[in-house]
Write an enzyme that holds these catalytic residues in place. Structure first.
Site, PDB file in Angstrom:
ATOM      1  N   HIS A 186       0.759  -1.233  -0.049  1.00  0.00           N
ATOM      2  CA  HIS A 186       0.073  -0.014  -0.030  1.00  0.00           C
ATOM      3  C   HIS A 186       0.885   1.225  -0.020  1.00  0.00           C
ATOM      4  O   HIS A 186       0.360   2.167  -0.519  1.00  0.00           O
ATOM      5  CB  HIS A 186      -1.057  -0.041   1.086  1.00  0.00           C
ATOM      6  CG  HIS A 186      -2.154  -0.943   1.052  1.00  0.00           C
ATOM      7  ND1 HIS A 186      -2.762  -1.638   1.966  1.00  0.00           N
ATOM      8  CD2 HIS A 186      -2.642  -1.467  -0.056  1.00  0.00           C
ATOM      9  CE1 HIS A 186      -3.752  -2.320   1.606  1.00  0.00           C
ATOM     10  NE2 HIS A 186      -3.743  -2.133   0.176  1.00  0.00           N
ATOM     11  N   GLU A 427     -23.855   0.578 -11.934  1.00  0.00           N
ATOM     12  CA  GLU A 427     -22.900   0.198 -11.066  1.00  0.00           C
ATOM     13  C   GLU A 427     -23.481  -1.176 -10.546  1.00  0.00           C
ATOM     14  O   GLU A 427     -22.671  -1.930  -9.623  1.00  0.00           O
ATOM     15  CB  GLU A 427     -22.513   1.006 -10.068  1.00  0.00           C
ATOM     16  CG  GLU A 427     -23.603   1.626  -9.320  1.00  0.00           C
ATOM     17  CD  GLU A 427     -23.195   3.046  -8.529  1.00  0.00           C
ATOM     18  OE1 GLU A 427     -22.063   2.763  -8.004  1.00  0.00           O
ATOM     19  OE2 GLU A 427     -23.946   3.843  -8.056  1.00  0.00           O
ATOM     20  N   ASP A 451     -17.803  -0.655  -8.013  1.00  0.00           N
ATOM     21  CA  ASP A 451     -18.787  -1.337  -7.632  1.00  0.00           C
ATOM     22  C   ASP A 451     -19.463  -2.383  -8.533  1.00  0.00           C
ATOM     23  O   ASP A 451     -19.822  -3.420  -8.079  1.00  0.00           O
ATOM     24  CB  ASP A 451     -20.077  -0.241  -7.133  1.00  0.00           C
ATOM     25  CG  ASP A 451     -19.954   0.135  -5.865  1.00  0.00           C
ATOM     26  OD1 ASP A 451     -18.967  -0.106  -5.056  1.00  0.00           O
ATOM     27  OD2 ASP A 451     -20.616   1.299  -5.497  1.00  0.00           O
ATOM     28  N   CYS A 498     -16.761   6.573 -15.002  1.00  0.00           N
ATOM     29  CA  CYS A 498     -16.292   7.177 -14.030  1.00  0.00           C
ATOM     30  C   CYS A 498     -15.267   6.660 -12.924  1.00  0.00           C
ATOM     31  O   CYS A 498     -15.070   7.153 -11.796  1.00  0.00           O
ATOM     32  CB  CYS A 498     -17.212   8.169 -13.373  1.00  0.00           C
ATOM     33  SG  CYS A 498     -18.627   7.100 -12.457  1.00  0.00           S
TER      34      CYS A 498
END
Length: 565
Positions: A186, A427, A451, A498
């Site tokens: 990360h 989504e 999503d 998006c």
């Protein structure tokens, strides 16, 4: 010497040595396990609150993919294996909370570090990060994870945590060399996102001193511990070459994102606050493809009023000077919590009371936002977008409420754009399967890939045990996206993306071939994607689409796309 290249760029400068402070934790006997449990739970709750603040800021300023790192940290702190493990040690050993957290941390770290899979092995640092935060809160020692820089330096660390990386001031960090981790750690992901050169090199901290000069190449992994005149000359040339490549991107400003055979795709930016629109314009973005309005509601004691929201939407609309501004209505719930809304805790919030479901249930509350949006629409080209629509009933109910607000404004002779475009996020599988029907009732589609992947693959992308199933290259996900785009065009409306996949360079030829009209991304990716589009031919990309849709696995798709030209 040679390290593992992680994030490109050339760094020349003074060393700032940051070694992990090993906390002194001794076994101390206590006869009050319940009191220690309370200390642990209180400290855990405060740790979650601190991480939520980092998460919200990252989500607002950088994007969902980068911020999700800290959502994973919150989930780790809420993991029952972690909680039950600490409480078990407290009960069985009669120790303090500090010792119990350390014991559980060490056990988890040993398990993760012994795993063969790189991604899973690198989660050990996340365990250290969250446990260290809880222990510091228990001890009252403050945030040793952060550090203050007063001049530009190269950070050399033995164990740089994601939290420390995220809170760095990018303008003062010339580069980072860390002893541990890899491309999927990360800390590495955050460094790439911030554009900071990064190399992994074991034992580097034992080879350098604070203040010494050092140079390294984040693209090749080469490190020069002794900066001679020759090294300075060589790295000066490398830095000039790298800057030249970056300058070539800058020269694309003002040009259009058109393929060699004349197909244009509009490049837009994702934002979380009005001031973020400036960065989209600086990066030559054509429009705002996603304004995440939930950030106006977060980190405060009460919801923003109509005037505050109106001012925010008006400001962005005016900044964009007639270019589209797609504003997503409130998307609270799931991973975004707002205490004052008093939303009950749910076992699976991503499948629960969130986004449009909350708004349709709290109509007077939602109308405040809709009034502000409509009033601001006379100051620019605002588009309203509903999130998380899964049924025609939801869409029609949302549109009816919007019409009610329009009628209320007309009765008061308050101006708004009567023809304001209204669209919806695509989504969920339910929305994608019904795309041909939905397309007859909206003005545009915007595909939220993050999503869509999660719901299509039935996978929690923060769950390390199943995270490998979360892939933007999966044929099922791509088939849903194709259906959405085709349905939009068959009904004369536009379709964009998006989600984070909009800026995936391997997927870009596929997006061009599918005929997507708009790609909305973090502003920092706009010029890079523009350069890539200008080198593609839509006709070639259409052939790639045909080939890709014959493939059967995510791995096959990924390999094909990454090997394309």
């Amino acid at each position: 010497m040679k390290g593992t290249p992680i994030s490109p760029g050339i760094a020349i400068g003074k060393v700032h040595l940051k070694k992990l402070v090993s906390e002194e934790i001794s076994f101390i006997q206590t006869d009050n396990a319940e009191e220690e449990k309370k200390r642990f739970q209180d400290s855990r709750a405060l740790a979650i609150k601190q991480i939520e603040e980092i998460y919200n800021e990252m989500l607002r300023s950088k994007g969902e993919q980068e911020a999700s790192i800290f959502l994973a940290h919150i989930e780790m702190l809420n993991d029952m294996e972690f909680i039950n493990g600490v409480e078990y040690v407290l009960e069985e050993s009669g120790c303090t909370s500090e010792w119990a957290v350390k014991t559980v941390r060490d056990n988890f770290v040993e398990i993760f570090e012994s795993m063969d899979h790189d991604y899973m092995r690198e989660r050990a640092m996340d365990i250290k990060d969250i446990s260290g935060r809880v222990i510091r809160i228990l001890k009252g020692t403050g945030n040793e994870d952060s550090f203050v820089l007063t001049e530009p330096v190269i950070i050399i660390s033995d164990d740089l945590t994601p939290s420390a990386t995220a809170q760095m001031e990018p303008g003062l960090v010339l580069g980072i060399i860390n002893e541990t981790g890899g491309p999927t750690s990360h800390a590495a992901i955050i460094a790439r996102m911030l554009g900071i050169p990064f190399v992994i090199c074991p034992q580097i901290t034992s080879l350098v001193k604070n203040g010494q000069q050092l140079a390294f190449d984040g693209e090749e992994g080469t490190i020069e511990l002794e900066v001679t005149k020759e090294v300075l000359r060589d790295y000066g040339r490398k830095q000039a070459d790298y800057c030249k490549r970056m300058l070539q991107l800058e020269q694309l400003r003002g040009t259009k994102s058109i393929t060699v055979d004349g197909h244009e795709i509009l490049l837009a930016g994702n934002i979380g606050a009005p001031e973020d629109a400036d960065r989209v314009l600086q990066q030559d973005g054509h429009s705002i493809g996603l304004f995440r309005t939930e950030f106006l509601y977060m980190n405060r004691d009460g919801s923003p009023g109509e005037e505050e929201q109106f001012a925010a939407y008006k400001k962005v609309a005016e900044k964009m000077q007639g270019n589209p501004v797609v504003i997503r209505t409130l998307d609270i719930g799931g991973d975004k919590e707002v205490d004052y809304l008093k939303i009950s805790k749910e076992e699976n919030p991503f499948l629960g009371y969130r986004a449009i479901r909350l708004c349709l249930d709290r109509v007077p509350f939602w109308k405040v936002q809709l009034r502000a949006l409509l009033r601001a629409s006379v100051y620019g080209n605002i588009h309203i977008m509903f999130p998380m629509i899964v049924s025609m009933e939801e869409l029609r109910q949302a549109k009816e409420i919007l019409e009610e607000v329009k009628a209320e404004l007309r009765s008061k002779e308050i101006a708004f754009n009567e023809n304001i475009p209204v669209g919806m996020m695509m989504e969920t599988p339910a929305a994608a399967l019904m795309a041909d029907i939905f397309a007859k009732e909206v003005d545009f589609f915007s595909i939220g890939t993050n999503d869509l992947i999660q719901y299509t693959m039935a996978v929690d992308r923060m769950n390390g045990k199943v995270a490998h199933l979360y892939s933007q290259y999966d044929p099922a996900v791509l088939r849903f996206i194709k259906k959405v785009v085709d349905s939009a065009h068959e009904n004369g409306i536009w379709a964009g993306i998006c989600g984070e996949a909009a800026a995936d360079k391997a997927l870009l030829p596929l997006w061009v071939g599918l005929g997507l009209d708009e790609l909305s991304m973090s502003p920092g990716s706009i010029l890079r994607i523009k350069r890539q589009i200008q080198g593609l031919a839509k006709s070639d990309c259409e052939e790639l689409v045909e080939k890709t849709f014959t493939l059967k696995t995510a791995k096959e798709v990924e390999e094909t796309l990454k090997n394309y030209k």
